[in-house]
Design an enzyme around this catalytic site. Structure first.
Site, PDB file in Angstrom:
ATOM      1  CB  VAL A  19      -1.051  -8.124  -1.967  1.00  0.00           C
ATOM      2  CG1 VAL A  19      -2.220  -8.231  -0.948  1.00  0.00           C
ATOM      3  CG2 VAL A  19      -0.181  -7.078  -2.334  1.00  0.00           C
ATOM      4  CD  GLU A  75      -7.104 -16.450   9.556  1.00  0.00           C
ATOM      5  OE1 GLU A  75      -6.624 -17.365  10.097  1.00  0.00           O
ATOM      6  OE2 GLU A  75      -7.833 -15.527  10.301  1.00  0.00           O
ATOM      7  NE  ARG A 104       1.226 -16.415 -11.211  1.00  0.00           N
ATOM      8  CZ  ARG A 104       1.084 -17.544 -11.042  1.00  0.00           C
ATOM      9  NH1 ARG A 104       1.709 -18.182 -10.090  1.00  0.00           N
ATOM     10  NH2 ARG A 104       0.295 -18.153 -11.759  1.00  0.00           N
ATOM     11  CG  PHE A 135       0.748  -3.166 -11.132  1.00  0.00           C
ATOM     12  CD1 PHE A 135       0.183  -4.384 -11.256  1.00  0.00           C
ATOM     13  CD2 PHE A 135       0.502  -2.399 -10.034  1.00  0.00           C
ATOM     14  CE1 PHE A 135      -0.754  -4.910 -10.253  1.00  0.00           C
ATOM     15  CE2 PHE A 135      -0.565  -2.906  -8.861  1.00  0.00           C
ATOM     16  CZ  PHE A 135      -1.011  -4.176  -8.881  1.00  0.00           C
ATOM     17  CG  PHE A 162      -2.079   0.970   0.936  1.00  0.00           C
ATOM     18  CD1 PHE A 162      -1.787   2.243   1.858  1.00  0.00           C
ATOM     19  CD2 PHE A 162      -3.201   0.898   0.342  1.00  0.00           C
ATOM     20  CE1 PHE A 162      -2.780   2.964   1.755  1.00  0.00           C
ATOM     21  CE2 PHE A 162      -4.228   1.639   0.222  1.00  0.00           C
ATOM     22  CZ  PHE A 162      -3.991   3.112   0.841  1.00  0.00           C
ATOM     23  CD  GLU A 163       2.642   1.328   3.702  1.00  0.00           C
ATOM     24  OE1 GLU A 163       2.835  -0.023   3.497  1.00  0.00           O
ATOM     25  OE2 GLU A 163       1.345   1.656   4.218  1.00  0.00           O
ATOM     26  CG  HIS A 182      -6.064  -6.102   4.935  1.00  0.00           C
ATOM     27  ND1 HIS A 182      -4.463  -6.218   5.022  1.00  0.00           N
ATOM     28  CD2 HIS A 182      -6.333  -4.705   5.401  1.00  0.00           C
ATOM     29  CE1 HIS A 182      -4.122  -4.989   5.249  1.00  0.00           C
ATOM     30  NE2 HIS A 182      -4.974  -4.011   5.260  1.00  0.00           N
TER      31      HIS A 182
HETATM   32  N1  LIG Z   1      -0.785  -8.236   3.988  1.00  0.00           N
HETATM   33  C1  LIG Z   1       0.180  -7.667   3.125  1.00  0.00           C
HETATM   34  C2  LIG Z   1       0.248  -6.563   2.989  1.00  0.00           C
HETATM   35  N2  LIG Z   1      -0.330  -5.729   4.165  1.00  0.00           N
HETATM   36  C3  LIG Z   1       0.141  -4.581   4.386  1.00  0.00           C
HETATM   37  C4  LIG Z   1      -0.129  -3.296   3.715  1.00  0.00           C
HETATM   38  O1  LIG Z   1       0.361  -3.122   2.287  1.00  0.00           O
HETATM   39  C5  LIG Z   1       0.217  -1.774   4.348  1.00  0.00           C
HETATM   40  O2  LIG Z   1       1.347  -1.935   4.588  1.00  0.00           O
HETATM   41  C6  LIG Z   1      -0.551  -1.826   5.647  1.00  0.00           C
HETATM   42  O3  LIG Z   1      -2.011  -1.736   5.505  1.00  0.00           O
HETATM   43  C7  LIG Z   1      -0.337  -0.498   6.317  1.00  0.00           C
HETATM   44  O4  LIG Z   1      -0.664   0.650   5.439  1.00  0.00           O
HETATM   45  N3  LIG Z   1       1.307  -5.764   2.323  1.00  0.00           N
HETATM   46  C8  LIG Z   1       1.882  -6.569   1.317  1.00  0.00           C
HETATM   47  O5  LIG Z   1       2.544  -6.032   0.632  1.00  0.00           O
HETATM   48  N4  LIG Z   1       1.538  -7.740   1.001  1.00  0.00           N
HETATM   49  C9  LIG Z   1       0.888  -8.584   1.898  1.00  0.00           C
HETATM   50  O6  LIG Z   1       0.556  -9.662   1.986  1.00  0.00           O
HETATM   51  C1  LIG Z   2      -3.244  -9.041   2.381  1.00  0.00           C
HETATM   52  C2  LIG Z   2      -3.084  -8.845   3.792  1.00  0.00           C
HETATM   53  O1  LIG Z   2      -2.950  -7.804   4.405  1.00  0.00           O
HETATM   54  C3  LIG Z   2      -3.134 -10.190   4.701  1.00  0.00           C
HETATM   55  O2  LIG Z   2      -1.793 -10.422   5.234  1.00  0.00           O
HETATM   56  C4  LIG Z   2      -4.017  -9.830   5.865  1.00  0.00           C
HETATM   57  O3  LIG Z   2      -4.129 -11.194   6.338  1.00  0.00           O
HETATM   58  P1  LIG Z   2      -5.558 -11.472   7.053  1.00  0.00           P
HETATM   59  O4  LIG Z   2      -6.524 -11.316   6.145  1.00  0.00           O
HETATM   60  O5  LIG Z   2      -5.404 -12.758   7.471  1.00  0.00           O
HETATM   61  O6  LIG Z   2      -5.664 -10.726   8.176  1.00  0.00           O
END
Ligand SMILES: Nc1c(NC[C@H](O)[C@H](O)[C@H](O)CO)[nH]c(=O)[nH]c1=O
Ligand SMILES: CC(=O)[C@@H](O)COP(=O)(O)O
Length: 159
Positions: A88, A92, A134, A120, A64-65, A95
């Site tokens: 990403v 569960e 990948r 991207f 997200f950052e 998110h």
């Molecule tokens: N779950 C994953 C995340 N989650 C964190 C978000 O990207 C972000 O840093 C947070 O929500 C704070 O703003 N990020 C990933 O890159 N990959 C994931 O699987």
């Molecule tokens: C994609 C995410 O942010 C992931 O790590 C969050 O995991 P959860 O959905 O099990 O909280």
């Protein structure tokens, strides 16, 4: 639909990248994956003539950052293209959906708002095996594909 290998391309069709300067913003989430994506991208950029000193790497906490990191990089560096690298993986909850949609729309918006193409390179996978496949596995390395796109877009930007 079978996934094509992300790393097969006609190397002779790629412009020489010696004159270009690239930024790479790398998410620190899932570093085993994002580091392999970075190495694939860096290797491809160098293979096509990019000077090592013309590859600027910044890290951000998560995918997200990548949005803010790319925006700040555009505003403070003189670049011909940026590669945004993240991974990403579905957890569960929903998110995953919000992070993927947010970073996709955010990077799209930056491509509209600024005159520096942002590639991207964010793997959005159901599980870790898909990410491994990948980022140097059986489906190639999306970092290589993204580097090729960055070179092509840097060349297009010159028109
Ligand atoms: N779950 C994953 C995340 N989650 C964190 C978000 O990207 C972000 O840093 C947070 O929500 C704070 O703003 N990020 C990933 O890159 N990959 C994931 O699987
Ligand atoms: C994609 C995410 O942010 C992931 O790590 C969050 O995991 P959860 O959905 O099990 O909280």
């Amino acid at each position: 639909m079978a996934t094509t290998n992300l790393s097969y391309y006609d190397k002779a069709s790629i412009p020489n990248a010696k004159k270009f300067r690239f930024g790479i913003v790398v998410s620190e989430w899932n570093p085993e994956i994002t580091e392999n994506l970075f190495l694939g991208a860096e290797e491809a950029l160098l293979e096509h003539g990019t000077l090592k000193e013309n590859i600027i790497r910044w890290n951000v906490p998560g995918s997200f950052e990548l949005i803010y990191g790319c925006k700040k990089m555009i505003e403070t560096q003189k670049l011909d293209a940026i590669i945004a690298i993240g991974n990403v993986i579905q957890g569960e909850t929903k998110h995953f959906d919000f992070v993927c949609e947010g970073v996709t729309q955010g990077i799209k918006d930056l491509n509209i708002q600024y005159d520096v193409p942002i590639i991207f390179c964010v793997l959005t996978d159901n599980n870790k095996q898909q990410s491994l496949d990948r980022s140097g596995g059986k489906h190639g390395n999306k970092g290589i594909e993204s580097a090729v796109a960055a070179i092509k877009m840097a060349a297009l930007r010159e028109f």
